[in-house]
Enzyme design. Structure first.
Site, PDB file in Angstrom:
ATOM      1  N   HIS A   1       0.888  -1.156   0.000  1.00 45.81           N
ATOM      2  CA  HIS A   1       0.000   0.000   0.000  1.00 45.81           C
ATOM      3  C   HIS A   1       0.931   1.212   0.000  1.00 45.81           C
ATOM      4  CE1 HIS A   1      -2.823  -2.997   1.882  1.00 45.81           C
ATOM      5  NE2 HIS A   1      -3.471  -2.586   0.817  1.00 45.81           N
TER       6      HIS A   1
ATOM      7  N   ASP B   1       2.346   1.586   3.274  1.00 54.07           N
ATOM      8  CA  ASP B   1       3.293   0.539   3.696  1.00 54.07           C
ATOM      9  C   ASP B   1       4.679   0.986   3.243  1.00 54.07           C
ATOM     10  OD1 ASP B   1       1.414  -1.407   4.647  1.00 54.07           O
ATOM     11  OD2 ASP B   1       1.045  -2.095   2.598  1.00 54.07           O
TER      12      ASP B   1
END
Ligand code: XLS
Ligand code: MG
Length: 344
Positions: free
Chosen positions: A48, A51
């Site tokens: 993501h 992330d």
């Protein structure tokens, strides 16, 4: 025939917290996760945007690129590629009512900001794929937004992404519900229609997640086959799911071995991976799993995938043809059962 390459996301090793209870396992630093992924035989990591760049809101566009470059160095050192970047449009306060089809214009702008930053991050990480898991894109209250308007907003947002970067590919991961009540793009069929409605359908495809297909009452192998037939299967998220309930992300094949076999079979038969596609495993450990077994579900899923691959290699296509010629589907079905049970 390409050897399958596997990918996984940092969220696939998690603390066990769910909507009804707190963590049951210790958090593992991401760097340790990456190293372990490599050790287990994974080739790439899925991200993501946050992330890749935690606390993304706190940084300027340049700082975000810089952080992504640092991550690239880390991945290079470990020997892992980045498969895709997905804007996480469901955690931030701006995404309470969704992203691209939020009822708030300001929040829709925020969603585009995250989409553009995801593209920037993808470029730094050396991948051209943006995954859109449209978590909150739909309605909680059916009358709160028009499904016609909402669908057009999604197409608009994808067009803007395609325009922002002429090389980027957008890969929609459909899911019919959860956390949203009624989603706007629930199946691979929806993905193909949305793709066709964009300014460059050749750059818009799908990511089929087994559990999401089952939640829609559909067969994952057929959803994979449908996208393959359209030349638009950009990646897969294999896992398993016990019927129509909350999203379970079980280890691949543990719920329905025959359905899992057919997913591997359709991928193999169609040379999935020849264009660099990865087999993503979007699986989660059970809440009861202990710290020491934090990666067991990933190891198990890999083992099951590989065992099923061996079963596909053994599949007797001559016998299959003979059964079809004789229209003896009872024999064919029993052949498959024997194959899976190791009784052939
Ligand atoms: C959740 C999704 C999510 C995506 C990535 O249901 O599977 O994990 O794959 O955003
Ligand atoms: Mg997924």
């Amino acid at each position: 025939m390409t050897k399958f390459k596997f990918s996984v996301g940092p969220w696939n090793v998690h603390t066990g917290a769910d909507s009804y209870g707190p963590e049951t396992r210790k958090d593992i630093p991401v760097i340790e996760k990456y190293k372990k992924f490599k050790e287990l035989g994974f080739d790439a990591v899925q991200f993501h945007d946050d992330d890749a760049v935690p606390n993304i809101n706190d940084y300027t566009e340049e700082e975000i690129k810089e952080k992504a470059r640092e991550l690239r160095t880390t991945l290079d050192e470990i020997g892992l590629a980045a498969e895709f970047v997905a804007p996480r449009l469901w955690m931030d306060g701006h995404t309470t009512d969704g992203g691209f089809m939020s009822t708030s214009e300001k929040d829709r702008d925020y969603a585009m900001w995250r989409a553009y930053r995801s593209i920037d991050i993808a470029n730094e990480l050396g991948t051209d794929m943006i995954v859109l898991w449209l978590a909150r894109e739909g309605t909680l209250c059916a009358e709160s937004k028009s499904p016609v308007w909402a669908t057009r907003m999604l197409i608009d947002a994808i067009n803007k992404m395609l325009e922002y970067d002429p090389k980027i590919r957008v890969c929609i991961e459909p899911k019919p519900n959860e956390p949203i009540d009624r989603s706007i793009c629930g199946t691979m069929g929806h993905v193909m229609a949305v793709s066709a409605a964009t300014i460059d359908p050749s750059r818009v495809g799908g990511n089929l997640e087994s559990a999401h297909a089952i939640l829609a009452g559909l067969d994952p192998a057929h959803e994979i086959g449908f996208a393959l037939a359209m030349g638009k299967l950009m990646t897969v998220h294999l896992n398993d799911q016990n019927g129509i309930r909350y999203d379970q992300d079980k280890s691949f094949g543990v719920e329905n071995l025959r359905a899992a076999f057919n997913q591997v079979k359709v991928l193999k038969e169609n040379n999935y991976g020849d264009n660099g596609e990865y087999v993503g495993l979007d699986v989660k450990a059970m809440r009861t799993t202990r710290d020491a077994d934090s990666y067991k579900h990933l190891e198990n899923s890999l083992k099951i995938f590989r065992a099923l691959e061996a079963k596909v290699d053994q599949f007797d296509y001559e016998y299959q043809k003979e059964c079809v010629r004789n229209r003896d589907f009872e024999a064919l079905e029993m052949y498959v059962m024997n194959l899976l049970m190791g009784l052939e």
